[in-house]
Scaffold this active site. Structure first.
Site, PDB file in Angstrom:
ATOM      1  N   GLU A  19     -10.219   1.353  -2.271  1.00 18.23           N
ATOM      2  CA  GLU A  19      -9.000   0.764  -2.823  1.00 18.23           C
ATOM      3  C   GLU A  19      -9.144  -0.758  -2.845  1.00 18.23           C
ATOM      4  OE1 GLU A  19      -5.147   3.084  -2.141  1.00 18.23           O
ATOM      5  OE2 GLU A  19      -6.203   3.350  -0.250  1.00 18.23           O
ATOM      6  N   LYS A  35      -6.089  -3.241  -2.130  1.00 17.47           N
ATOM      7  CA  LYS A  35      -5.390  -3.280  -0.853  1.00 17.47           C
ATOM      8  C   LYS A  35      -5.483  -4.677  -0.252  1.00 17.47           C
ATOM      9  CE  LYS A  35      -5.029  -0.177   2.139  1.00 17.47           C
ATOM     10  NZ  LYS A  35      -5.219   0.792   3.233  1.00 17.47           N
ATOM     11  N   GLU A  61      -5.796  10.980   9.174  1.00 18.59           N
ATOM     12  CA  GLU A  61      -6.662   9.887   8.713  1.00 18.59           C
ATOM     13  C   GLU A  61      -7.725   9.578   9.758  1.00 18.59           C
ATOM     14  OE1 GLU A  61      -4.855   6.188   7.460  1.00 18.59           O
ATOM     15  OE2 GLU A  61      -3.087   7.243   6.698  1.00 18.59           O
ATOM     16  N   GLU A  95     -10.915  -3.077   4.856  1.00 22.31           N
ATOM     17  CA  GLU A  95      -9.769  -2.275   4.437  1.00 22.31           C
ATOM     18  C   GLU A  95      -9.955  -1.715   3.031  1.00 22.31           C
ATOM     19  OE1 GLU A  95      -6.833  -1.311   5.837  1.00 22.31           O
ATOM     20  OE2 GLU A  95      -7.540  -2.051   7.768  1.00 22.31           O
TER      21      GLU A  95
END
Length: 474
Positions: free
Chosen positions: A315, A318, A261, A324
């Site tokens: 996303e 999240k 990642e 984030e």
């Protein structure tokens, strides 16, 4: 079956034969496309390596014969169960791996995600879980083509600079030793999650942002390890070297690192001023160039740093700050969040003498787009019913989206009698089909939806995304 296993073996060698850039696929979003549509997006952008945060059987099935190497993951919730039961591990391999190979090219299993940092109480069974899964692979004759490892966060290296002095948090000595022994004995690799974005924020101004973004440093800002005199052009390289040095304290056998990642958020809250489209674009562009030069960090220059960008989609479900939720490089209709400079693959722009699809030019003036849209749906006699409220091409409700549909409908109807794709410079032609979801653009050869659409440049993402451009192919 033997031929299939041989193909898997050769596929797994790509970890050693040269640097590649893959992408992570998270599913914590409100409008996740179907598995077939996800694969269509991957193929349209020629992405050849993916990491799944779980082992979704529908997506694994859709990835069959897609020419994509797949890393599947054991969720953190399953690590405890698998670590305590070899039967549970065997069942997991049978259901999520053996049932799909060799058609789906699974080459690695990530056991949990940052277990030591996020669920430390499960750490005692992490290595047993890895061993149980490996034994199950051995029983299925899949242990050679499929490697087992576990993603480790940079958080367990308290002082990553200088890299030559970096060490793992001593409280994890026993677990780290067990992980490294397992990786060495199975000829696997170390999975590292390394985010220069967080490294830069935590440095509190010690390091310049150029260092985190792979940008050139002036002579007075050069980053040098005082012990080795290695020069570091990027924080990314320094992080990888910090992990290599931390591992060296445990054994003398070199274990290659794969960065599972890394990424940079393109949006953030009021206190996240460095989470911008411009910085995310710069980071991703430079990261790709860095990885694809096939070299390693200063301490291991011959070992490429294979890397997975976080992540394919934003996303939105999240928890946490806006940043984030804003790491995605594509919106769910296949359009891009920002522009890459590497645009030699995939989407191809064409001139007005060719066919293709006519779409709104990225970054075109909004008022000019509105003028073109009004003309196309009026005097131009385009059929604009599909972009009316409640119709399949209405969302996302943006001028660019609606203009793309109207421009294309006009062009497809009128190009045989001299109609052009220009609209005062606000339109361009592309050979890639901009259809998405249930919105089919005039001229598309896709006879049905439900996964056969190959998303491409065209309508942008949801309103308010702040996106100025197109992601080129990874």
């Amino acid at each position: 079956m033997m031929l299939g296993y041989l193909l898997l073996m050769f596929g797994s060698l790509s970890f050693a034969l040269g640097g590649f850039v893959g992408v992570n696929i998270g599913t914590d979003l409100s409008d996740l496309p179907s598995p077939e549509q996800v694969v269509a997006i991957l193929r349209s952008h020629q992405i050849t390596h993916v990491r799944l945060f779980d082992a979704d059987n529908h997506l694994l099935s859709a990835l069959s014969d897609a020419g994509i190497e797949v890393m599947v993951s054991v969720t953190n919730e399953d690590v405890l169960r698998i670590g305590q039961s070899s039967a549970a591990a065997a069942s997991w391999i049978k259901k999520n791996v053996a049932a799909f190979v060799p058609a789906t090219n699974i080459t690695a299993i990530a056991v949990g995600s940052e277990v030591l940092s996020t669920i430390p109480h499960v750490a005692p069974v992490l290595v047993p879980a890895m061993k149980n899964l490996h034994k199950a692979l051995v029983s299925s004759n899949l242990n050679y083509p499929i490697k087992v490892s576990t993603p480790i966060s940079m958080d367990i290296i308290p002082k990553p600079f200088p890299p030559s002095a970096a060490t793992f948090n001593s409280s994890w000595n026993s677990t780290i030793s067990g992980i490294l022994d397992f990786l060495r004995s199975t000829n696997s690799f170390f999975m590292l999650n390394a985010y220069p974005y967080y490294g830069y924020l935590q440095s509190n101004g010690i390091f310049p942002i150029e260092y985190a973004l792979f940008q050139s440093l002036t002579p007075v800002k050069q980053i040098v390890d005082p012990n080795t005199l290695f020069h570091y052009d990027s924080m990314f390289d320094a992080m990888v070297d910090a992990a290599y040095n931390s591992m060296s304290a445990y054994n003398n056998t070199l274990i290659p690192i794969v960065v599972t990642e890394t990424g940079w958020p393109w949006a953030g809250g009021a206190n996240e001023r460095d989470a911008t489209v411009e910085n995310a674009q710069t980071f991703s562009n430079n990261l790709i160039k860095r990885v694809l030069n096939d070299s390693g960090p200063p301490s291991q220059p011959t070992i490429p740093i294979n890397t997975y960008i976080y992540e394919l989609f934003n996303e939105d479900n999240k928890p946490g700050p806006l940043s984030e939720k804003s790491y995605g490089v594509y919106f769910t209709n296949g359009s891009s969040v920002y522009t890459f400079s590497m645009d030699t693959l995939g989407q191809t722009m064409v001139n007005n003498a060719s066919g293709g699809f006519c779409v709104a030019r990225k970054g075109a003036d909004t008022s000019s787009l509105q003028d073109g849209l009004n003309w196309a749906c009026g005097p131009g006699q385009a059929n604009c019913s599909a972009i009316q409220s409640g119709q399949p091409c209405y969302m996302p409700d943006t001028i660019e989206n609606h203009a793309s549909y109207a421009f294309n409908d006009y062009y497809q109807r009128m190009r045989s009698v001299g109609g052009t794709c220009d609209f005062s410079g606000t339109a361009v032609l592309t050979m890639a089909d901009p259809s998405y979801g249930s919105c089919m653009f005039t001229g598309s050869t896709n006879l049905s939806i439900g996964g056969t659409v190959t998303p491409a440049m065209g309508p942008d993402g949801p309103p308010g995304n702040g996106s100025p451009g197109q992601v080129a192919d990874i």
